[in-house]
Design a protein around this motif. Structure first.
Motif, PDB file in Angstrom:
ATOM      1  N   LEU A   1      75.731  39.118  60.750  1.00 52.60           N
ATOM      2  CA  LEU A   1      74.580  39.144  61.644  1.00 52.60           C
ATOM      3  C   LEU A   1      74.628  40.350  62.569  1.00 52.60           C
ATOM      4  CD1 LEU A   1      72.061  37.650  62.584  1.00 52.60           C
ATOM      5  CD2 LEU A   1      73.492  36.281  64.087  1.00 52.60           C
ATOM      6  N   GLU A   2      75.825  40.744  62.976  1.00 58.71           N
ATOM      7  CA  GLU A   2      75.959  41.906  63.849  1.00 58.71           C
ATOM      8  C   GLU A   2      75.461  43.170  63.166  1.00 58.71           C
ATOM      9  OE1 GLU A   2      79.559  44.339  66.028  1.00 58.71           O
ATOM     10  OE2 GLU A   2      79.607  42.154  66.024  1.00 58.71           O
ATOM     11  N   GLU A   3      75.783  43.327  61.881  1.00 55.07           N
ATOM     12  CA  GLU A   3      75.330  44.508  61.144  1.00 55.07           C
ATOM     13  C   GLU A   3      73.814  44.522  60.998  1.00 55.07           C
ATOM     14  OE1 GLU A   3      79.067  45.377  58.152  1.00 55.07           O
ATOM     15  OE2 GLU A   3      77.963  43.505  57.943  1.00 55.07           O
ATOM     16  N   ILE A   4      73.225  43.345  60.814  1.00 60.48           N
ATOM     17  CA  ILE A   4      71.773  43.256  60.737  1.00 60.48           C
ATOM     18  C   ILE A   4      71.135  43.673  62.062  1.00 60.48           C
ATOM     19  CG2 ILE A   4      69.831  41.667  60.497  1.00 60.48           C
ATOM     20  CD1 ILE A   4      71.565  40.017  58.605  1.00 60.48           C
ATOM     21  N   PHE A   5      71.699  43.167  63.156  1.00 64.81           N
ATOM     22  CA  PHE A   5      71.138  43.471  64.466  1.00 64.81           C
ATOM     23  C   PHE A   5      71.295  44.943  64.822  1.00 64.81           C
ATOM     24  CE2 PHE A   5      70.192  39.604  67.191  1.00 64.81           C
ATOM     25  CZ  PHE A   5      69.748  38.882  66.098  1.00 64.81           C
ATOM     26  N   ILE A   6      72.382  45.548  64.402  1.00 66.09           N
ATOM     27  CA  ILE A   6      72.570  46.973  64.650  1.00 66.09           C
ATOM     28  C   ILE A   6      71.408  47.761  64.058  1.00 66.09           C
ATOM     29  CG2 ILE A   6      73.950  48.983  63.996  1.00 66.09           C
ATOM     30  CD1 ILE A   6      76.431  47.216  64.306  1.00 66.09           C
ATOM     31  N   SER A   7      71.050  47.427  62.834  1.00 72.32           N
ATOM     32  CA  SER A   7      69.968  48.159  62.175  1.00 72.32           C
ATOM     33  C   SER A   7      68.628  47.903  62.845  1.00 72.32           C
ATOM     34  CB  SER A   7      69.894  47.757  60.695  1.00 72.32           C
ATOM     35  OG  SER A   7      69.530  46.395  60.574  1.00 72.32           O
TER      36      SER A   7
END
Length: 300
Positions: free
Chosen positions: A280-286
């Motif tokens: 989820l963190e990687e999704i939010f970064i984008s």
């Protein structure tokens, strides 16, 4: 369905919630994430009808929530600070909740407290922070309300208890018309339970999106490409959000479908290539980068 339209709330010179619009559909677990002071608690209190917005509207199933008991009967709000009556026991709070929530399931509450090993006749003021949190969550689950608003739901719970509470939430979804809204400053607490997650920062809701939909458009792949020229070609062809190298192993997070990214990688004749689950963190970064923000500023 909960609908917020251009909702704003200020306290003296501080605007805690700024022009927030969102729709929370029924039968899903909605996660609200943001750093401490981002506006999560204020937004939940607005939805619960505890606070009145200065502008904008908030409705539950089409009914304005503030000063409308018919709407408030459909929800239960659990504060981030668990507060009980002086000298109250779990049994005392059970009777109180029965008076205020017509659908409160006393038998289920007593069954859960027994399962959790909670002494119902012991004064709650003698309990630890985590045990108080357990009692609060069990009371909320047993109200039978359609909407359950939980502020910093898992704060104070140990890892085993967190997973147990998540399982109870999931079980409730299968049994009745139930829509929990969970706030947290920790993304990792939400990624294995929420269907939709909204990111709030400085009082603004930057976005609220379905996790499965977001995951379809962003993917992560690990690969080993012996030909340096072909590796550079891959890096130039993909819409890369971030990548890192560990020896000859390349890990890439990029926009695009799983098939598109994998096909492009296989064309470079890798010794190894594997698509990995996306956090989820990687999704939010984008998503925050697209909105023009630096994700690192939000969650510390």
């Amino acid at each position: 369905m909960i609908e917020l339209i251009n909702t704003t709330k200020s306290f003296q010179n501080i605007c805690a919630v700024k022009d927030v619009s969102a729709t929370i559909s029924d039968g899903m677990i909605f996660g609200l994430v943001g750093s401490n002071g981002a506006g999560k608690s204020t937004l939940l209190r607005l939805i619960a009808g505890i606070l009145k917005p200065e502008s904008g509207t908030i409705t539950l199933d089409g009914t304005p929530v503030f000063e409308h008991p018919e709407a408030k009967y459909k929800l239960c709000f659990l504060s981030d600070t668990t507060t009980f009556f002086s000298n109250a026991t779990a049994e005392t709070m059970c009777r109180y909740y029965q008076l205020n929530y017509p659908e409160f399931n006393r038998e289920y509450f007593l069954k859960l407290t027994e399962k959790f090993g909670i002494p119902v006749k012991q004064k709650l003021q003698t309990f630890s922070k985590g045990r108080k949190k357990q009692v609060s969550l069990l009371l909320g689950l047993c109200t039978g309300t359609k909407y359950l608003l939980c502020d910093e739901t898992f704060d104070g719970l140990d890892p085993v208890m967190r997973q147990t509470i998540k399982s109870l939430f999931a079980a409730e979804l299968t049994k009745r018309d139930f829509t929990p809204i969970i706030s947290s400053h920790n993304l990792r607490e939400l990624e294995d339970i929420c269907d939709t997650v909204g990111l709030i920062h400085d009082g603004k809701l930057l976005f609220a999106k379905d996790l499965d939909t977001m995951k379809c458009n962003i993917n992560k792949i690990q690969c080993v490409i012996p030909n340096h020229a072909k590796e550079e070609e891959l890096l130039s062809q993909l819409s890369i959000l971030q990548y890192e190298r560990s020896g000859s192993l390349l890990t890439i997070t990029a926009r695009g479908s799983r098939d598109e990214i994998l096909t492009c990688t296989l064309e470079k004749e890798p010794l190894f290539a594997e698509v990995l689950p996306l956090s989820l963190e990687e999704i939010f970064i984008s998503e925050t980068e697209v909105a023009g923000y630096d994700f690192k500023d939000f969650l510390q």
